[in-house]
Design a protein around this motif. Structure first.
Motif, PDB file in Angstrom:
ATOM      1  N   LEU A  80     -27.657 -15.128  13.079  1.00 17.25           N
ATOM      2  CA  LEU A  80     -26.846 -13.909  13.026  1.00 17.25           C
ATOM      3  C   LEU A  80     -25.524 -14.158  13.735  1.00 17.25           C
ATOM      4  N   CYS A  87     -25.119  -8.973  19.481  1.00 17.53           N
ATOM      5  CA  CYS A  87     -25.810  -8.285  18.375  1.00 17.53           C
ATOM      6  C   CYS A  87     -26.653  -7.161  18.960  1.00 17.53           C
ATOM      7  N   VAL A 125     -23.731  -8.347  15.039  1.00 17.24           N
ATOM      8  CA  VAL A 125     -24.461  -7.724  13.921  1.00 17.24           C
ATOM      9  C   VAL A 125     -25.252  -6.530  14.455  1.00 17.24           C
ATOM     10  N   PHE A 171     -21.793  -9.589  10.556  1.00 19.69           N
ATOM     11  CA  PHE A 171     -21.445  -8.166  10.558  1.00 19.69           C
ATOM     12  C   PHE A 171     -20.442  -7.904   9.453  1.00 19.69           C
TER      13      PHE A 171
END
Ligand SMILES: CC(C)(COP(=O)(O)OP(=O)(O)OC[C@H]1O[C@@H](n2cnc3c(N)ncnc32)[C@H](O)[C@@H]1OP(=O)(O)O)[C@@H](O)C(=O)NCCC(=O)NCCS
Length: 274
Positions: free
Chosen positions: A195, A181, A199, A229
Motif C-alpha cells: 500500500l 495509511c 491509503v 490512494f
C-alpha cells in the motif's frame, strides 16, 4: 478451552453484575486473556473459504477484563500513568525488540522477531513473526497482523473491540503498509499487498482496478498487488466532489516482493529502519 469459553459466555450474560471485587470471575477472565497474551488463542482468523471467523468469547473476555480491573497509578521515572491493564513483559525471552517509547498491552501477542519502534499495540492484537511496527504506528485492539509485514511510520490500524462479533482489521503475511495509511473497521489487506502512503481503507471504501476501472470490492485489498490512494468523483445534491478510493495500480507475482519492500527488508536485517 471449551469449558473456559462457556464460563466466559456465562459471565458475559451477566456482565453488569461483574465488578472488581469478583475474584473468581477475575481468575477466569485472566486465564482467557493470558491465552491471547501467549498467542495460544486468537480473536479472529481467516477460514479456508476466505471468510473471517471471529471468536467472540475472547473479545468478551477482554471487555470483561475492563470491568474487573481498577485504575492504578504506574510511575516510571518522571512519567506517570493511570490505567487498568498492565503492559506486556518479558520481551527478551519472547525474541521481540522493543525500542524505548513503544508499548504493548497485556493480552496482545507479539511473535518472535517482531520489532516495535516507538509505537503502540493494544490488547487482543496479534502481530506475526518478524513484523516491523514502525515509529508512531498503532495497532488497535484485536487487529490481526501477519508475519513479515511492515507497518510503516504513522500507520493507523483501527481497533475493533465492540460489538464482540465485529471482524477486526486483518493484514496478511508479507504485506507492506505505506506511511500514514489508515485501515479501520474490519478492512482487509491480502498477503503480499503493498500500500502506498496514505491509503484510507474501510469497508465502505471502493477498491478499484486501474487496468479495467472495475470496482473489485470494498474495504478489501487483493493479495500481491500495489495499491495507492486515489479519489473518485461522486455526485451529491450540492455538487460534484471527490471521495477517497484505493486504486490497484499493479499486480505482483505471488511470492514476489516489490523492489521497494525489499529495500525495507535489508534495512530491517541491519536494524536501521525507523
Ligand atoms: C506504492 C509504491 C510501492 C508505488 O511505487 P511503484 O510501484 O514503484 O510505482 P511508481 O513509483 O513507478 O509510480 C507509479 C505511478 O503511481 C504514482 N504513485 C506512486 N506512489 C504513489 C502513492 N503513494 N500514492 C499515489 N500515487 C502514487 C506515481 O506518481 C506514478 O504515476 P505516473 O505513472 O503517472 O508517473 C511506493 O510509492 C511505496 O513504496 N510507497 C510506500 C513508501 C513508504 O511508506 N515506505 C515506508 C517508509 S519509508
Amino acid at each position: 478451552m471449551a469449558d473456559l469459553q462457556s464460563h466466559i459466555e456465562e459471565l458475559w450474560a451477566r456482565a453488569d453484575q461483574v465488578g472488581p471485587d469478583d475474584g473468581d470471575a477475575a481468575a477466569v477472565v485472566l486465564q482467557a486473556v493470558e491465552l491471547l497474551d501467549r498467542g495460544e488463542a486468537r480473536v479472529a482468523e481467516l477460514a479456508a473459504d476466505g471468510n473471517v471467523v471471529v471468536h467472540q468469547w475472547l473479545k468478551q473476555a477482554i471487555l470483561l477484563l475492563f470491568r474487573l480491573r481498577r485504575m492504578e497509578t504506574v510511575e516510571l521515572g518522571p512519567f506517570e500513568y493511570a490505567d487498568k491493564l498492565p503492559l506486556k513483559r518479558d520481551y527478551l525471552q519472547a525474541g521481540v525488540r522493543v525500542v524505548p517509547g513503544a508499548s504493548a498491552r497485556f493480552g496482545a501477542f507479539l511473535d518472535r522477531g517482531v520489532i516495535l519502534m516507538p509505537s503502540y499495540v493494544n490488547i487482543g492484537a496479534r502481530v506475526g513473526a518478524d513484523t516491523m511496527v514502525d515509529t508512531w504506528a498503532t495497532v488497535g485492539s484485536c487487529a490481526q497482523i501477519g508475519a513479515r509485514v511492515h507497518l510503516a511510520g504513522g500507520v493507523g490500524i483501527g481497533g475493533v473491540l465492540e460489538p464482540p462479533n465485529a471482524a477486526p482489521v486483518m493484514v496478511g503475511d508479507d504485506a507492506m503498509i505505506g506511511s500514514r495509511c489508515m485501515i479501520t473497521q474490519g478492512a482487509r489487506v491480502g498477503e503480499g499487498a503493498v500500500l502506498g502512503e496514505g491509503v484510507i481503507l474501510n469497508p465502505a471504501i471502493p477498491v478499484i482496478d486501474a487496468e479495467t476501472g472495475d470496482e473489485l470490492g470494498r474495504g478489501v485489498v487483493p493479495p500481491w498487488s500495489v495499491t495507492v490512494f486515489a479519489t473518485r468523483p461522486r455526485r451529491f445534491p450540492g455538487g460534484d466532489f471527490h471521495l477517497p478510493c484505493a486504486l490497484v495500480i499493479r499486480r505482483l507475482e505471488p511470492g514476489q516482493r516489490h523492489d521497494k519492500a525489499q529495500l525495507e527488508a535489508v534495512l530491517r536485517d541491519h536494524g536501521l529502519a525507523g
